[in-house]
Design a protein around this motif. Structure first.
Motif, PDB file in Angstrom:
ATOM      1  N   GLY A 125       0.837  -1.195   0.000  1.00 50.81           N
ATOM      2  CA  GLY A 125       0.000   0.000   0.000  1.00 50.81           C
ATOM      3  C   GLY A 125       0.868   1.240   0.000  1.00 50.81           C
ATOM      4  O   GLY A 125       1.975   1.233  -0.547  1.00 50.81           O
ATOM      5  N   ALA A 126       0.397   2.286   0.650  1.00 53.66           N
ATOM      6  CA  ALA A 126       1.128   3.556   0.639  1.00 53.66           C
ATOM      7  C   ALA A 126       2.467   3.430   1.351  1.00 53.66           C
ATOM      8  O   ALA A 126       2.552   2.919   2.457  1.00 53.66           O
ATOM      9  CB  ALA A 126       0.288   4.644   1.294  1.00 53.66           C
ATOM     10  N   VAL A 130       3.275   8.841  -6.424  1.00 47.27           N
ATOM     11  CA  VAL A 130       3.574   8.001  -7.585  1.00 47.27           C
ATOM     12  C   VAL A 130       2.847   6.673  -7.399  1.00 47.27           C
ATOM     13  O   VAL A 130       3.053   5.992  -6.393  1.00 47.27           O
ATOM     14  CB  VAL A 130       5.099   7.754  -7.687  1.00 47.27           C
ATOM     15  CG1 VAL A 130       5.417   6.815  -8.843  1.00 47.27           C
ATOM     16  CG2 VAL A 130       5.847   9.071  -7.845  1.00 47.27           C
ATOM     17  N   ASP A 131       1.980   6.315  -8.342  1.00 47.84           N
ATOM     18  CA  ASP A 131       1.269   5.047  -8.213  1.00 47.84           C
ATOM     19  C   ASP A 131       2.154   3.887  -8.663  1.00 47.84           C
ATOM     20  O   ASP A 131       3.294   4.090  -9.120  1.00 47.84           O
ATOM     21  CB  ASP A 131      -0.068   5.064  -8.963  1.00 47.84           C
ATOM     22  CG  ASP A 131       0.079   5.186 -10.484  1.00 47.84           C
ATOM     23  OD1 ASP A 131       1.168   4.874 -11.028  1.00 47.84           O
ATOM     24  OD2 ASP A 131      -0.906   5.580 -11.137  1.00 47.84           O
ATOM     25  N   ALA A 132       1.647   2.676  -8.528  1.00 49.00           N
ATOM     26  CA  ALA A 132       2.470   1.491  -8.781  1.00 49.00           C
ATOM     27  C   ALA A 132       2.962   1.422 -10.218  1.00 49.00           C
ATOM     28  O   ALA A 132       4.125   1.076 -10.469  1.00 49.00           O
ATOM     29  CB  ALA A 132       1.684   0.233  -8.425  1.00 49.00           C
ATOM     30  N   ASP A 133       2.093   1.749 -11.182  1.00 51.14           N
ATOM     31  CA  ASP A 133       2.498   1.663 -12.589  1.00 51.14           C
ATOM     32  C   ASP A 133       3.593   2.673 -12.912  1.00 51.14           C
ATOM     33  O   ASP A 133       4.563   2.359 -13.613  1.00 51.14           O
ATOM     34  CB  ASP A 133       1.284   1.884 -13.503  1.00 51.14           C
ATOM     35  CG  ASP A 133       0.325   0.710 -13.487  1.00 51.14           C
ATOM     36  OD1 ASP A 133       0.773  -0.432 -13.232  1.00 51.14           O
ATOM     37  OD2 ASP A 133      -0.882   0.921 -13.725  1.00 51.14           O
ATOM     38  N   ALA A 158       2.512  -3.821  -5.245  1.00 48.72           N
ATOM     39  CA  ALA A 158       1.160  -4.269  -5.573  1.00 48.72           C
ATOM     40  C   ALA A 158       0.413  -3.100  -6.223  1.00 48.72           C
ATOM     41  O   ALA A 158       0.777  -1.934  -6.065  1.00 48.72           O
ATOM     42  CB  ALA A 158       0.439  -4.723  -4.313  1.00 48.72           C
ATOM     43  N   LYS A 159      -0.643  -3.401  -6.968  1.00 48.88           N
ATOM     44  CA  LYS A 159      -1.401  -2.357  -7.665  1.00 48.88           C
ATOM     45  C   LYS A 159      -1.881  -1.238  -6.741  1.00 48.88           C
ATOM     46  O   LYS A 159      -1.886  -0.068  -7.142  1.00 48.88           O
ATOM     47  CB  LYS A 159      -2.589  -2.989  -8.398  1.00 48.88           C
ATOM     48  CG  LYS A 159      -2.208  -3.831  -9.604  1.00 48.88           C
ATOM     49  CD  LYS A 159      -1.633  -2.985 -10.732  1.00 48.88           C
ATOM     50  CE  LYS A 159      -1.399  -3.821 -11.988  1.00 48.88           C
ATOM     51  NZ  LYS A 159      -0.843  -2.989 -13.095  1.00 48.88           N
ATOM     52  N   PRO A 160      -2.269  -1.537  -5.482  1.00 45.23           N
ATOM     53  CA  PRO A 160      -2.689  -0.430  -4.603  1.00 45.23           C
ATOM     54  C   PRO A 160      -1.536   0.392  -4.031  1.00 45.23           C
ATOM     55  O   PRO A 160      -1.780   1.373  -3.330  1.00 45.23           O
ATOM     56  CB  PRO A 160      -3.433  -1.163  -3.461  1.00 45.23           C
ATOM     57  CG  PRO A 160      -3.702  -2.539  -3.955  1.00 45.23           C
ATOM     58  CD  PRO A 160      -2.574  -2.846  -4.887  1.00 45.23           C
ATOM     59  N   ILE A 178      11.451   2.977  -9.659  1.00 45.28           N
ATOM     60  CA  ILE A 178      11.314   2.903  -8.205  1.00 45.28           C
ATOM     61  C   ILE A 178      10.998   1.470  -7.794  1.00 45.28           C
ATOM     62  O   ILE A 178      11.504   0.961  -6.805  1.00 45.28           O
ATOM     63  CB  ILE A 178      10.213   3.865  -7.716  1.00 45.28           C
ATOM     64  CG1 ILE A 178      10.626   5.316  -7.970  1.00 45.28           C
ATOM     65  CG2 ILE A 178       9.901   3.645  -6.236  1.00 45.28           C
ATOM     66  CD1 ILE A 178       9.503   6.324  -7.769  1.00 45.28           C
ATOM     67  N   ALA A 179      10.137   0.835  -8.574  1.00 38.72           N
ATOM     68  CA  ALA A 179       9.782  -0.567  -8.355  1.00 38.72           C
ATOM     69  C   ALA A 179      10.386  -1.420  -9.467  1.00 38.72           C
ATOM     70  O   ALA A 179      10.560  -0.956 -10.598  1.00 38.72           O
ATOM     71  CB  ALA A 179       8.270  -0.749  -8.313  1.00 38.72           C
TER      72      ALA A 179
END
Length: 265
Positions: free
Chosen positions: A113-114, A175-178, A132-134, A185-186
């Motif tokens: 999550g966040a 910044v979201d997961a995508d 994860a997507k969230p 970052i990921a």
């Protein structure tokens, strides 16, 4: 009634799984939680049976950053003590990040999550990040009149480059997961229900080789941006000398020789 542990710890086939466990606070890092984290990381560092580590969060958040209650206490403290107390506390923050960065085994942040401020820095202290997507990442220190203090000024430029790191830190934007995957970052992105399985799979794949060679290689790679090629070669030579004497190397060479002997028959 005993208090619940702030860091849940378990092992699965030689892989340590650490779960930040203050879900009601989105796993914000209190002093007590950090003390538990340091104690567990020190134990993991000394346990030769552990070959990788996964760090994740319970509930909906990975880690919301520093604990607001601690910030409130700081605001109410005697001004004459704030500076030194802050410096002393920072030593604990930096020690925890350094422990995680320098563990002699592969480490994976499974960001559920966040991950905000110190939480985002904590994720980047790991060798690999799976979002994860969230999941989301934000470095909003400057919006609170602070500088990134959990390693973000070191880790983030190495992940995304200096100009982009400045953009993310100066703006404090989320910044979201995508986007985290696109920026670097990921390293992977997945559905929420697949997160732990993917993290454990990566931990297994990254830790199948020699623990000695992995630890020595990681120690050099972590410092390679600050070293010249001569220094990297020199450190590599010393590390290789140690590897030559390891039981893992001897067993591997002997197994290779035995297979070659059988094939020659």
């Amino acid at each position: 009634m005993s208090q619940p542990t702030l860091i849940q710890y378990q092992q699965e086939s030689g892989i340590a799984i650490l779960t930040l466990n203050r879900p009601e606070k989105r796993n914000a890092m209190s002093d007590a939680m950090r003390a538990e984290l340091v104690a567990i990381l020190e134990s993991v560092r000394q346990d030769r049976g552990i070959r990788a580590l996964v760090l994740t969060g319970s509930g909906k958040g990975f880690c919301a950053g520093g604990d607001i209650a601690g910030m409130k206490v700081r605001m109410e403290a005697d001004p004459a003590t704030v500076g030194f107390n802050g410096w002393e506390r920072q030593q604990g923050v930096h020690y925890a990040a350094s422990l995680l960065l320098n563990l002699p085994v592969p480490t994976i942040a499974a960001v559920n999550g966040a991950a905000a401020g110190l939480g985002a820095d904590l994720a980047l202290s790991c060798d690999f990040v799976i979002a994860a997507k969230p999941a989301s990442f934000t470095w909003a220190y400057i919006a609170r009149g602070l500088v990134p203090d959990g390693g973000g000024m070191y880790f983030l430029p190495r992940r995304v480059g200096l100009p982009r790191a400045k953009d993310l830190i100066f703006s404090g934007r989320k910044v979201d997961a995508d986007e985290a995957l696109a920026l670097g970052i990921a390293d992977q992105c997945c559905e929420a229900d697949e997160l732990l399985a993917q993290a454990l799979d990566m931990a297994d794949r990254m830790s199948r080789g020699s623990r000695t060679a992995t630890a020595l290689t990681k120690s050099i790679l972590n410092r390679s941006y600050e070293m010249t090629e001569h220094q990297v070669f020199a450190e590599g030579s010393k590390a290789q000398g140690i590897c030559y004497t390891s039981q893992e190397h001897r067993a591997s060479v002997q197994a290779f020789l035995d297979r070659a002997k059988e094939a020659a028959k």
